[in-house]
Enzyme design. Structure first.
Site, mmCIF file in Angstrom:
data_model
loop_
_atom_site.group_PDB
_atom_site.id
_atom_site.type_symbol
_atom_site.label_atom_id
_atom_site.label_comp_id
_atom_site.label_asym_id
_atom_site.label_seq_id
_atom_site.Cartn_x
_atom_site.Cartn_y
_atom_site.Cartn_z
ATOM 1 N N ASP A 29 0.849 -1.195 0.000
ATOM 2 C CA ASP A 29 0.000 0.000 0.000
ATOM 3 C C ASP A 29 0.885 1.246 0.000
ATOM 4 O OD1 ASP A 29 -3.220 0.488 0.954
ATOM 5 O OD2 ASP A 29 -1.834 2.189 1.075
ATOM 6 N N ASN A 86 -12.971 -3.444 2.248
ATOM 7 C CA ASN A 86 -13.841 -2.292 2.428
ATOM 8 C C ASN A 86 -14.873 -2.298 1.311
ATOM 9 O OD1 ASN A 86 -12.668 -1.159 4.737
ATOM 10 N ND2 ASN A 86 -11.033 -0.222 3.539
ATOM 11 N N HIS A 97 -12.076 -0.729 -7.226
ATOM 12 C CA HIS A 97 -11.596 -1.980 -7.853
ATOM 13 C C HIS A 97 -11.405 -2.909 -6.670
ATOM 14 C CE1 HIS A 97 -8.742 -4.038 -10.959
ATOM 15 N NE2 HIS A 97 -8.789 -4.825 -9.882
ATOM 16 N N HIS A 99 -10.515 -5.115 -3.695
ATOM 17 C CA HIS A 99 -9.175 -5.390 -3.172
ATOM 18 C C HIS A 99 -9.249 -5.876 -1.738
ATOM 19 C CE1 HIS A 99 -10.105 -1.100 -2.530
ATOM 20 N NE2 HIS A 99 -9.478 -1.237 -1.365
HETATM 21 P P1 5GP Z 1 -9.733 1.405 0.251
HETATM 22 O O1 5GP Z 1 -9.843 2.572 1.190
HETATM 23 O O2 5GP Z 1 -10.347 1.688 -1.084
HETATM 24 O O3 5GP Z 1 -10.181 0.101 0.843
HETATM 25 O O4 5GP Z 1 -8.182 1.185 0.036
HETATM 26 C C1 5GP Z 1 -7.465 1.639 -1.061
HETATM 27 C C2 5GP Z 1 -6.006 1.564 -0.675
HETATM 28 O O5 5GP Z 1 -5.214 1.719 -1.844
HETATM 29 C C3 5GP Z 1 -5.578 2.659 0.305
HETATM 30 O O6 5GP Z 1 -5.033 2.063 1.482
HETATM 31 C C4 5GP Z 1 -4.545 3.473 -0.478
HETATM 32 O O7 5GP Z 1 -3.476 3.925 0.317
HETATM 33 C C5 5GP Z 1 -4.084 2.487 -1.551
HETATM 34 N N1 5GP Z 1 -3.679 3.110 -2.785
HETATM 35 C C6 5GP Z 1 -4.376 4.066 -3.476
HETATM 36 N N2 5GP Z 1 -3.713 4.411 -4.590
HETATM 37 C C7 5GP Z 1 -2.581 3.662 -4.623
HETATM 38 C C8 5GP Z 1 -1.493 3.590 -5.544
HETATM 39 O O8 5GP Z 1 -1.429 4.267 -6.559
HETATM 40 N N3 5GP Z 1 -0.512 2.688 -5.255
HETATM 41 C C9 5GP Z 1 -0.542 1.904 -4.134
HETATM 42 N N4 5GP Z 1 0.478 1.070 -3.958
HETATM 43 N N5 5GP Z 1 -1.550 1.954 -3.248
HETATM 44 C C10 5GP Z 1 -2.557 2.828 -3.486
HETATM 45 ZN ZN ZN Z 2 -9.871 -1.446 -12.019
#
Ligand code: 5GP
Ligand code: ZN
Length: 113
Positions: A29, A86, A97, A99
């Site tokens: 992350d 999430n 997307h 994850h």
């Molecule tokens: P969500 O809040 O959608 O469950 O988590 C998305 C996660 O993706 C967040 O913890 C954020 O820090 C991570 N993230 C967002 N953009 C990028 C990126 O460009 N590269 C990486 N490695 N992590 C990302």
């Molecule tokens: Zn996607």
């Protein structure tokens, strides 16, 4: 698809993979919330867990198989770790997307904030 995780999967945003196979990739992350914070995604775009159905939900097994390899690799099994999906606004899903977060290397509170 104009999606950050699709771009990472297509290697348009250069990101080192912690794990990869034909259907799944995993990477650190960018804003880690713990000493170990790994994101596991399908290469194919699925927006959110609600969009899983009987035809595509087998990808979750693939994501979890990858997670099992990653927690071994990162030596997280002894002290434990957390796996998070999430889903939508109230859970704070930022990237549309699907994850899996794997978090480890510290103690986590329950209930979560
Ligand atoms: P969500 O809040 O959608 O469950 O988590 C998305 C996660 O993706 C967040 O913890 C954020 O820090 C991570 N993230 C967002 N953009 C990028 C990126 O460009 N590269 C990486 N490695 N992590 C990302
Ligand atoms: Zn996607």
């Amino acid at each position: 698809m104009d999606c950050i995780f699709c771009k990472i999967a297509r290697n348009e945003i250069k990101t080192e993979y912690v794990y990869e196979d034909s259907e799944v990739i995993a990477f650190n992350d960018i804003k880690p919330q713990a000493p170990a914070h790994i994101i596991v995604i399908p290469r194919k775009h699925i927006e959110k867990p609600d969009d899983l159905n009987k035809d595509n939900s087998r990808i979750m097994q693939k994501l979890y198989n990858a997670a099992l390899k990653i927690v071994e690799l990162k030596k997280l099994t002894t002290d434990g770790y957390r796996v998070v999906l999430n889903c939508g606004k109230n859970a704070g899903q930022e990237v549309a997307h699907i994850h899996m977060h794997i978090l480890g290397g510290r103690k986590f509170a329950w209930p979560p904030g």
